[in-house]
Design a protein around this motif. Structure first.
Motif, short mmCIF file in Angstrom:
data_model
loop_
_atom_site.label_atom_id
_atom_site.label_comp_id
_atom_site.label_asym_id
_atom_site.label_seq_id
_atom_site.Cartn_x
_atom_site.Cartn_y
_atom_site.Cartn_z
N ALA A 104 -6.70 7.28 1.04
CA ALA A 104 -7.72 7.51 0.02
C ALA A 104 -9.03 6.82 0.37
N VAL A 105 -8.95 5.54 0.68
CA VAL A 105 -10.13 4.73 0.98
C VAL A 105 -9.76 3.73 2.08
N THR A 106 -10.75 3.03 2.61
CA THR A 106 -10.50 2.13 3.75
C THR A 106 -10.09 0.72 3.34
N ARG A 109 -1.90 14.66 -5.79
CA ARG A 109 -2.00 14.11 -4.46
C ARG A 109 -3.38 14.39 -3.90
N GLY A 110 -4.06 13.38 -3.46
CA GLY A 110 -5.34 13.65 -2.82
C GLY A 110 -6.35 12.56 -3.01
N LYS A 111 -7.08 12.28 -1.95
CA LYS A 111 -8.02 11.17 -2.03
C LYS A 111 -9.28 11.55 -2.80
N SER A 112 -9.56 12.84 -2.97
CA SER A 112 -10.78 13.20 -3.68
C SER A 112 -10.73 12.72 -5.11
N THR A 151 0.84 -1.19 0.00
CA THR A 151 0.00 0.00 0.00
C THR A 151 0.88 1.24 0.00
N SER A 152 0.25 2.40 0.09
CA SER A 152 0.95 3.68 0.10
C SER A 152 0.04 4.70 0.77
N SER A 153 0.52 5.93 0.88
CA SER A 153 -0.33 6.99 1.43
C SER A 153 -1.22 7.58 0.35
N PHE A 154 -0.61 7.86 -0.82
CA PHE A 154 -1.31 8.48 -1.93
C PHE A 154 -1.27 7.59 -3.16
N ARG A 155 -2.11 7.89 -4.09
CA ARG A 155 -2.05 7.25 -5.40
C ARG A 155 -0.86 7.83 -6.17
N GLY A 156 -0.20 7.00 -6.99
CA GLY A 156 0.90 7.47 -7.80
C GLY A 156 2.27 7.29 -7.18
N GLU A 157 2.36 6.58 -6.06
CA GLU A 157 3.66 6.40 -5.40
C GLU A 157 4.40 5.16 -5.89
N GLY A 158 3.73 4.34 -6.72
CA GLY A 158 4.41 3.21 -7.32
C GLY A 158 4.18 1.88 -6.64
#
Length: 270
Positions: free
Chosen positions: A193-195, A252-255, A70-77
């Motif tokens: 981003a999501v659970t 960057r951002g869960k929205s 997993t990661s914190s944000f989308r796009g981290e690889g």
């Protein structure tokens, strides 16, 4: 990898209009050159080191291990890391299953040139069998064998990914699959981003958190660690991507992550 391997849609990786055409070309080229046998020597050695560290994390046991990514944000690889880790484990003659647990914005089928369905979601609702859903990705051909990674893509996009990942059927599925593999890599959505990753964390033996240079935000990473610890997840370690890269054009951002999923599935509300 062959040049005609399809790349993931740039629309699912960046906010619309946020990157120039030149930047998008650079991103697509990076995705191509960093996948499996097209990666640089340094990257290849880094993945082998990751493989070794993970093997030693579970030393003393012969049973199959399920590793969450997993990661914190989308796009981290994290998906790229999941694919290359599975590839590297297979090179060591381990039997590996790569599961795309991101059923909201899937990319694995296009990256690996595999069928998009059936997949995990189809299995969890009883539409297909394991044998119908698992595909194979060839890693290498050696004198005595063809080395492959088994892949279970996400399948059709469902309206309830978190519920499916947390279901008893998912737990039962992994219990069956454990008997056939040395390692199962479960690629999950970002924690902030999501659970989904938190819901699935109880199913894994440990979680690897992928962090991208010039992209990660310290507060979000702290929050990711806090949430994983709150659900008693064993954090195996961190993978740092893009150490020498200077761009930070990924959105960057869960929205964005949520809105694009809900738009695709017909559940989005402003």
């Amino acid at each position: 990898m062959a040049d005609n391997r399809r790349r993931s849609s740039a629309k699912s990786l960046v906010k619309s209009g946020a990157k120039s055409n030149a930047s998008l070309v650079e991103l697509r080229n990076e995705r191509r050159t960093m996948l499996a046998d097209n990666m640089s020597f340094a990257a290849s050695e880094a993945y082998k080191l990751l493989r070794t560290n993970l093997m030693f994390s579970f030393s003393g046991s012969e049973e199959c291990r399920i590793i969450g990514m997993t990661s914190s944000f989308r796009g981290e690889g994290k998906s790229l890391t999941s694919m290359n880790l599975a590839y590297t484990l297979a090179e060591a003659r381990k039997k590996v299953l790569l599961i795309e647990g991101d059923m909201r914005l899937p990319t694995m089928s296009s990256r690996l040139s595999l069928g998009a369905t059936p997949g995990l979601s189809n299995l969890l609702v009883g539409l297909n069998s394991i044998g119908e859903a698992i595909q194979q990705f060839k890693v290498a051909v050696e004198e005595d064998a063809t080395i492959k990674v088994d892949v279970l893509v996400s399948g059709d996009v469902p309206p309830n990914p978190s519920e499916l990942l947390g279901s008893e059927r998912m737990q039962s599925l992994l219990k069956v699959l454990r008997d056939h593999y040395d390692y199962i890599i479960l690629d999950l959505p970002p924690v902030t981003a999501v659970t989904d990753a938190l819901v699935a964390s109880r199913l894994v033996d440990g979680m690897v958190v992928v962090v991208r240079g010039n992209h990660a935000v310290r507060g979000a990473l702290d929050e990711t660690i806090r949430q994983l610890k709150q659900v008693d997840t064993r954090i195996l370690g961190f993978v740092f991507n893009g150490a020498v890269e200077s761009g930070s054009g990924y959105y960057r951002g869960k929205s964005y992550y949520k809105k694009n999923y809900y738009k695709k599935s017909g559940y989005y509300q402003q």
